[in-house]
Design an enzyme around this catalytic site. Structure first.
Site, short mmCIF file in Angstrom:
data_model
loop_
_atom_site.label_atom_id
_atom_site.label_comp_id
_atom_site.label_asym_id
_atom_site.label_seq_id
_atom_site.Cartn_x
_atom_site.Cartn_y
_atom_site.Cartn_z
N CYS A 126 -89.23 36.52 10.54
CA CYS A 126 -88.03 35.71 11.08
C CYS A 126 -86.88 35.59 10.58
O CYS A 126 -85.86 34.97 10.99
CB CYS A 126 -89.33 34.89 11.40
SG CYS A 126 -90.17 34.12 9.91
N GLU A 146 -92.26 26.95 14.77
CA GLU A 146 -91.38 27.83 13.50
C GLU A 146 -91.80 29.11 14.49
O GLU A 146 -92.45 30.54 14.42
CB GLU A 146 -92.78 28.52 12.79
CG GLU A 146 -93.30 27.09 11.51
CD GLU A 146 -92.40 26.79 10.25
OE1 GLU A 146 -91.19 27.88 9.92
OE2 GLU A 146 -92.44 25.88 10.09
P1 NAD Z 1 -96.50 36.95 18.24
O1 NAD Z 1 -96.19 38.34 20.03
O2 NAD Z 1 -98.00 37.29 17.96
O3 NAD Z 1 -97.37 35.85 19.80
C1 NAD Z 1 -97.27 34.47 18.62
C2 NAD Z 1 -99.10 34.06 19.17
O4 NAD Z 1 -98.52 33.06 20.04
C3 NAD Z 1 -99.97 35.11 18.41
O5 NAD Z 1 -100.58 33.98 18.32
C4 NAD Z 1 -100.54 35.17 20.55
O6 NAD Z 1 -101.80 35.42 20.65
C5 NAD Z 1 -99.48 33.86 20.87
N1 NAD Z 1 -99.15 34.03 22.46
C6 NAD Z 1 -99.04 35.02 22.69
N2 NAD Z 1 -98.50 34.61 24.34
C7 NAD Z 1 -98.88 33.42 24.78
C8 NAD Z 1 -99.18 32.50 26.25
N3 NAD Z 1 -98.62 33.52 27.15
N4 NAD Z 1 -99.29 31.30 25.91
C9 NAD Z 1 -100.52 31.25 24.33
N5 NAD Z 1 -100.39 31.85 22.80
C10 NAD Z 1 -99.62 33.33 23.19
O7 NAD Z 1 -95.60 36.96 17.96
P2 NAD Z 1 -94.36 36.79 18.20
O8 NAD Z 1 -93.97 35.84 19.31
O9 NAD Z 1 -94.23 38.20 18.84
O10 NAD Z 1 -93.74 36.63 18.01
C11 NAD Z 1 -92.78 37.36 16.67
C12 NAD Z 1 -91.23 36.05 16.79
O11 NAD Z 1 -91.60 35.21 15.72
C13 NAD Z 1 -90.04 36.28 16.80
O12 NAD Z 1 -89.21 35.21 17.13
C14 NAD Z 1 -90.04 35.69 14.87
O13 NAD Z 1 -88.60 35.74 14.59
C15 NAD Z 1 -91.35 34.51 15.28
N6 NAD Z 1 -91.47 34.40 14.34
C16 NAD Z 1 -91.07 33.47 13.29
C17 NAD Z 1 -92.17 33.19 11.89
C18 NAD Z 1 -91.29 31.96 11.52
O14 NAD Z 1 -92.28 30.85 9.96
N7 NAD Z 1 -90.41 30.78 12.21
C19 NAD Z 1 -92.79 33.66 11.56
C20 NAD Z 1 -92.73 34.65 12.20
C21 NAD Z 1 -91.98 35.59 13.55
#
Ligand code: NAD
Length: 490
Positions: free
Chosen positions: A257, A222
Site C-alpha cells: 500500500c 486503512e
Molecule cells: P482483499 O481483497 O484482501 O480485501 C480486504 C478484505 O476485505 C478481505 O478480508 C476481504 O475478505 C474483504 N472483502 C472483500 N470484498 C468484500 C465485500 N464485498 N464485503 C465485505 N468484505 C469484503 O484486499 P484488497 O482490497 O485487494 O487490498 C488491496 C488494497 O488495500 C489496496 O488498495 C491497498 O493500497 C490497500 N491496502 C492498504 C493498506 C494500509 O495499511 N493502508 C495495507 C494493505 C493494503
C-alpha cells in the site's frame, strides 16, 4: 476454493451473532480488561513468533512466493517490534493521564482514563497478510478488548495458519479468527462491534463504513491510493534509486500500500534516471527478473489480468522503457518502467499495486506539488532532493497519510509514528501507542472533594452573583489563587 465454499456454508449470520455474544460475555466478565491478561496474551504471541517463524515464512511463500528475507523483515520483525513495545510500555499506557485543572473547575483534579472499547473486528488484506492481521490484534489486546480477526481469503495459507496458531497460543474465549471471503465478512459486518479496523481497497472500505453506520460503530479504514515519488535532479541518484527500488519491487513486488506508485521528475533529468534505474534493477534482480528468487509473484490470476490491462491499455503500450516481460502461468511480471505516460491513462488513474512504475515528467520539479495536490490524497508521498527549501515546501504543502524525504516506506517501520491515511487513503491510524489509543475510549474523569463550595454557581442566580463572577473573571482572581496553590492553568 473448496475450503472457502465449505466455510461459507458454515459461517452465517447466526454463527456470527453467536460468536459476538460469546466474546461480549468474556468482555463483560472483565476477563480482557486486567493488566495480567493483556500481558499474558502478548507474551504468548511473542512465544508464537519465536516458535513458528518457519511456518509463517512458508505460508507467505505459498501465498505470494514472498522472499524469506522480506517475510522476516516486513511481516515478522515488524510484528515482533510492535508486540515488544506494547509489552514494555503497557503499564505506562494504561496509567490514567493527569491533566491540569482550570479556573472554571477549581478545586478539582482531572485525568484521562483509557478504557477498553469492547469487542473489536479486524478485517485484513492479502498483501502483508500476517502483519496487517496481527499488528492491529496486538493493539486491540493491549487496550483490553476481545477481538475477532477476519484475514483475507486471497492469502489462504497464511489465513489458515493464523487460525490454527491463534487458537493454540491465545485465549479463544476472547480472541478468534474467522476465515472466509465476502459472505463471512458480510455476516460479521451485520453484527454490532465496538470498533472495526479494515485494511483494503476503498470500495470495500465504503461497504464497511456503511455497515458500521447502522450501529454507530467507529471505524479505522486503512486504504490505499497512488503514492508519488518525486525525484529532483540534484540527488545522489545511485543511492536514491536503490532506496526507491527496494521500496517498490522489494516490497512484495510493488503489491504494497505504501510502495511508490509513480515517479515525477523533470523532462531533462528523466533519461539519466531511467538509465541508472535500469542498472540498479539489473544489479538487484539479474538480467532475467522473471527468474529472480528475490521478487514475489503476483498474488493470483485476477490481479495478473488487472495489471496486464493497465500495461496493455492504448495510451501506454509504447511507453515501456524497462522490463515488460510477463509469465501468466507463473504469475510473474518483471519490474516494468514506463516513461512519459499521459496523466489521464488508466495506469495513472488507478492504483497500480504491482511491479509497474510509470514516470511522468515536468519542466520544473515544483510542478510536482500541484500534480500531487490535484489528485486524491495518497497514503504516502516521497521526495528525493538536496534542496532544503523544496523539502520544507513538500512537507508543508503536500497532504498524505505519511511521507519520507530521501527514503521510501521506512515511515511504516517506526512505531513512534502513526500509520494511516487521509481523505481517500483512509481515516484513523494505528501502530505503537497509536494502536492502543485506536482501541481505547479516552474517558474524561474529574474528581473533587466536598470542600471549596462557590455559592455563585447555584441558583437563585442574582445580579449580585453575576457581578461577583464578572469581577473575578476580570481580575483573574481564580488564576491568582491557582498560581498561589501551585496549580498550572490549562
Ligand atoms: P482483499 O481483497 O484482501 O480485501 C480486504 C478484505 O476485505 C478481505 O478480508 C476481504 O475478505 C474483504 N472483502 C472483500 N470484498 C468484500 C465485500 N464485498 N464485503 C465485505 N468484505 C469484503 O484486499 P484488497 O482490497 O485487494 O487490498 C488491496 C488494497 O488495500 C489496496 O488498495 C491497498 O493500497 C490497500 N491496502 C492498504 C493498506 C494500509 O495499511 N493502508 C495495507 C494493505 C493494503
Amino acid at each position: 476454493m473448496d475450503g472457502v465454499e465449505e466455510r461459507e456454508a458454515e459461517f452465517d449470520g447466526k454463527a456470527a451473532a453467536k460468536l459476538v455474544k460469546e466474546l461480549r460475555q468474556s468482555f463483560s466478565d472483565g476477563k480482557t480488561k486486567g493488566y495480567d491478561w493483556r500481558v499474558g496474551q502478548l507474551k504468548s504471541l511473542a512465544k508464537m513468533l519465536a516458535e513458528k517463524e518457519e511456518e509463517i515464512v512458508e505460508a507467505l511463500r505459498q501465498d505470494l512466493d514472498k522472499p524469506a528475507m522480506e517475510s522476516f523483515i516486513h511481516e515478522i520483525l515488524l510484528l515482533k517490534e510492535a508486540n515488544s513495545l506494547a509489552l514494555k510500555k503497557l503499564k505506562q499506557w494504561m496509567k490514567p493521564q493527569k491533566v491540569s485543572s482550570t479556573a472554571a473547575t477549581y478545586p478539582s483534579s482531572a485525568e484521562i482514563v483509557s478504557e477498553p472499547l469492547g469487542v473489536i473486528l479486524i478485517i485484513s488484506a492479502w498483501n502483508y497478510p500476517f502483519l496487517l492481521s496481527l499488528d492491529p490484534v496486538v493493539g486491540a489486546i493491549a487496550a483490553g478488548n476481545a477481538v475477532v480477526l477476519k484475514p483475507s481469503e486471497i492469502a489462504p495459507a497464511t489465513s489458515s495458519l493464523m487460525k490454527r496458531l491463534l487458537a493454540e497460543y491465545l485465549d479463544s474465549s476472547a480472541v478468534r479468527v474467522v476465515e472466509g471471503g465476502v459472505a463471512e465478512t458480510t455476516a460479521l459486518l451485520e453484527q454490532k462491534w465496538d470498533k472495526i479496523l479494515y485494511t483494503g481497497n476503498g470500495n470495500v472500505g465504503r461497504i464497511v463504513m456503511a455497515a458500521a453506520v447502522k450501529h454507530l460503530t467507529p471505524v479505522v479504514l486503512e486504504l490505499g491510493g497512488k503514492s508519488p515519488v518525486v525525484v529532483d535532479s540534484n540527488v545522489n541518484l545511485k543511492v536514491a534509486l536503490k532506496r526507491i527500488v527496494v521500496g517498490k519491487w522489494g516490497c512484495n513486488n510493488g503489491q504494497a500500500c505504501i510502495a511508490p506508485d509513480y515517479i515525477i521528475t523533470t523532462r531533462a533529468f528523466a533519461p539519466k534516471l531511467v538509465e541508472t534505474l535500469k542498472d540498479t534493477l539489473e544489479k538487484f534482480y539479474g538480467e532475467d527478473p522473471l527468474e529472480s528468487k528475490d521478487l514475489s509473484r503476483i498474488v493470483n490470476a485476477n490481479h495478473f489480468k488487472r495489471l496486464s490491462r493497465l500495461l496493455d491499455s492504448d495510451k501506454v503500450a509504447d511507453k515501456i522503457v524497462i522490463g515488460g516481460q510477463r509469465d501468466e502461468h507463473a504469475l510473474k511480471i518483471a519490474p516494468t518502467v514506463l516513461l512519459d505516460v499521459p496523466q489521464d491513462s488508466l495506469i495513472m488513474t488507478e492504483e497500480i499495486f504491482g511491479p509497474l512504475f510509470p514516470i511522468i515528467t515536468v519542466e520544473d520539479i515544483r510542478e510536482s506539488l500541484d500534480i500531487i495536490n490535484s489528485r486524491p490524497k495518497p497514503l504516502a508521498a516521497y521526495l528525493f532532493t538536496s534542496d532544503k527549501k523544496l523539502e520544507d515546501e513538500f512537507v508543508k504543502s503536500v497532504s498524505a497519510g505519511g511521507m519520507c524525504i530521501n527514503e521510501t516506506v521506512l515511515q511504516v517501520g517506526n512505531n513512534n509514528l502513526p500509520f494511516g491515511g487521509v481523505g481517500e487513503s483512509g481515516m484513523g491510524n494505528y501502530h505503537g501507542k497509536f494502536s492502543f489509543d485506536a482501541f481505547s475510549h479516552k474517558k474524561a474523569v474529574l474528581r473533587r472533594s466536598f470542600a471549596g463550595e462557590v455559592s455563585a454557581r447555584y441558583p437563585p442566580y442574582t445580579p449580585g452573583k453575576m457581578r461577583l463572577l464578572r469581577a473575578l473573571v476580570k481580575m483573574d482572581i481564580l488564576g491568582i489563587i491557582l498560581a498561589l496553590l501551585g496549580w498550572r492553568r490549562a
